[in-house]
Design an enzyme around this catalytic site. Structure first.
Site, PDB file in Angstrom:
ATOM      1  N   GLU A   1       0.815  -1.218   0.000  1.00 10.14           N
ATOM      2  CA  GLU A   1       0.000   0.000   0.000  1.00 10.14           C
ATOM      3  C   GLU A   1       0.846   1.266   0.000  1.00 10.14           C
ATOM      4  OE1 GLU A   1      -2.580  -3.302   1.221  1.00 10.14           O
ATOM      5  OE2 GLU A   1      -0.575  -2.643   1.848  1.00 10.14           O
TER       6      GLU A   1
ATOM      7  N   HIS B   1      -8.850  -6.076  11.698  1.00 10.15           N
ATOM      8  CA  HIS B   1      -9.634  -5.919  10.469  1.00 10.15           C
ATOM      9  C   HIS B   1     -11.027  -5.368  10.749  1.00 10.15           C
ATOM     10  CE1 HIS B   1      -6.500  -8.744   9.223  1.00 10.15           C
ATOM     11  NE2 HIS B   1      -6.768  -8.418   7.979  1.00 10.15           N
TER      12      HIS B   1
END
Length: 327
Positions: free
Chosen positions: A60, A129
């Site tokens: 990322e 998450h």
């Protein structure tokens, strides 16, 4: 109008904008060959080819940086995160570059970049998450934060985000990708960034909720209606800029407010909205502003615990009854 899933509405927005402007491209993990981790970009590789729908490594920090350079050189990248939890790997790029380069260049650079993907809790995916990041990113000047609750808003707001010359973080939810709703098929269908939606008009209490929390607010409203109350429900749509005018007008009418927010409570979206309400409408309040947040702990894994952790319609209903002095 056409009935589309939320994932289809997002895809329609990207396809229409990419057909309109050849400078727009989509980049992220598995967006091309795999058709997207949640099938949001299904078929787009065949439509636009590998130069405009680009698979990236699991990196990322690298592909956000590539998007930054592209935006500074006149392109309009859409960067997909498989989940905003993974945006943490690119925090330096987002906070110190995406948010600040236009300001630090004295406006010499436009910065048309969209960072999009699912945000917030998605069930039994454990602590790393299940975080809602809109409150964290909204503290950074230079970023626009959009968080959508339905397919029509998804299309209209994403098209506006792609056309915007400032960076936009566009937050979805993997739990809502299959949600269906009527969506405009107008290729120039735009919903302005910074304009809230009054989803239900009422006079007794204002309930504010965005993204999945909007549906929690609506369920709580139904419970209140069954008891004879008349709640008003507002979906802010965008966290920054926030449509404070619509919120304050509602609170001045109802004199009470409950904010539902999936963020953890400390320094949350609800905290800021609550402060702004008391600053702008204190004399109109007949009860303290209450908020219903996720619990102040990392998200648990066990099914019963994650359900307890999340803000619920029952908790929201009870908070509304509290500000209505009906308990």
């Amino acid at each position: 109008m056409a009935e589309l899933q939320l994932r289809e509405a997002i895809r329609a927005a990207m396809v229409e904008e990419m057909q309109r402007d050849e400078n727009i491209f989509l980049m992220g993990e598995e967006v091309a060959e795999y058709n997207g981790a949640y099938k949001v970009s299904e078929g787009m590789l065949d439509m636009f080819g590998p130069k405009r729908v680009i698979d990236t490594p699991i990196a990322e920090n690298g592909f956000v940086g590539l998007g930054i350079g592209a935006a500074m050189n006149g392109l309009r990248p859409i960067i997909e995160f498989m989940t905003f939890n993974f945006s943490m790997v690119a925090m330096d790029q987002i906070i110190n570059n995406v948010a600040k380069i236009r300001y630090m260049s004295g406006g010499q650079f436009k910065f048309p970049i969209v960072l999009r993907g699912p945000n917030g809790a998605a069930g039994q995916l454990a602590a790393t998450h299940n975080t809602s990041f809109e409150s964290i990113f909204s503290t950074i000047p230079g970023l626009k934060i959009v968080s959508i609750s339905n397919p029509d808003d998804a299309k209209g707001l994403l098209k506006s985000a792609i056309r915007d010359d400032d960076p936009v973080l566009f937050m979805e939810s993997e739990k809502m990708y299959g949600m269906k709703g009527e969506v405009s098929d107008d290729p120039d269908y735009l919903i302005p960034i910074g304009k809230a939606r009054v989803a239900r008009e009422g006079k007794d209490v204002t309930i504010i909720g965005h993204n999945k929390s909007y549906w929690v607010a609506m369920k709580a409203a139904e419970m209140l209606v069954s008891e004879g109350f008349d709640p008003e429900v507002i979906d802010p749509r965008t966290i920054r800029p926030l449509d404070l005018e619509t919120i304050i007008a509602s609170v001045k009418k109802t004199n009470r407010c409950v904010i539902v927010d999936e963020s953890n409570p400390y320094a949350s979206v609800a905290s800021e909205i609550g402060f702004l309400i008391q600053r702008e409408a204190f004399d109109y309040l007949d009860a303290p502003v209450l908020r219903v947040n996720a619990k102040d702990t990392p998200a648990p894994y066990a099914k019963n615990l994650i359900e307890f952790y999340m803000p619920s319609a029952e908790d929201t209903y009870k908070a509304c009854r509290q500000v209505l002095y009906a308990n």
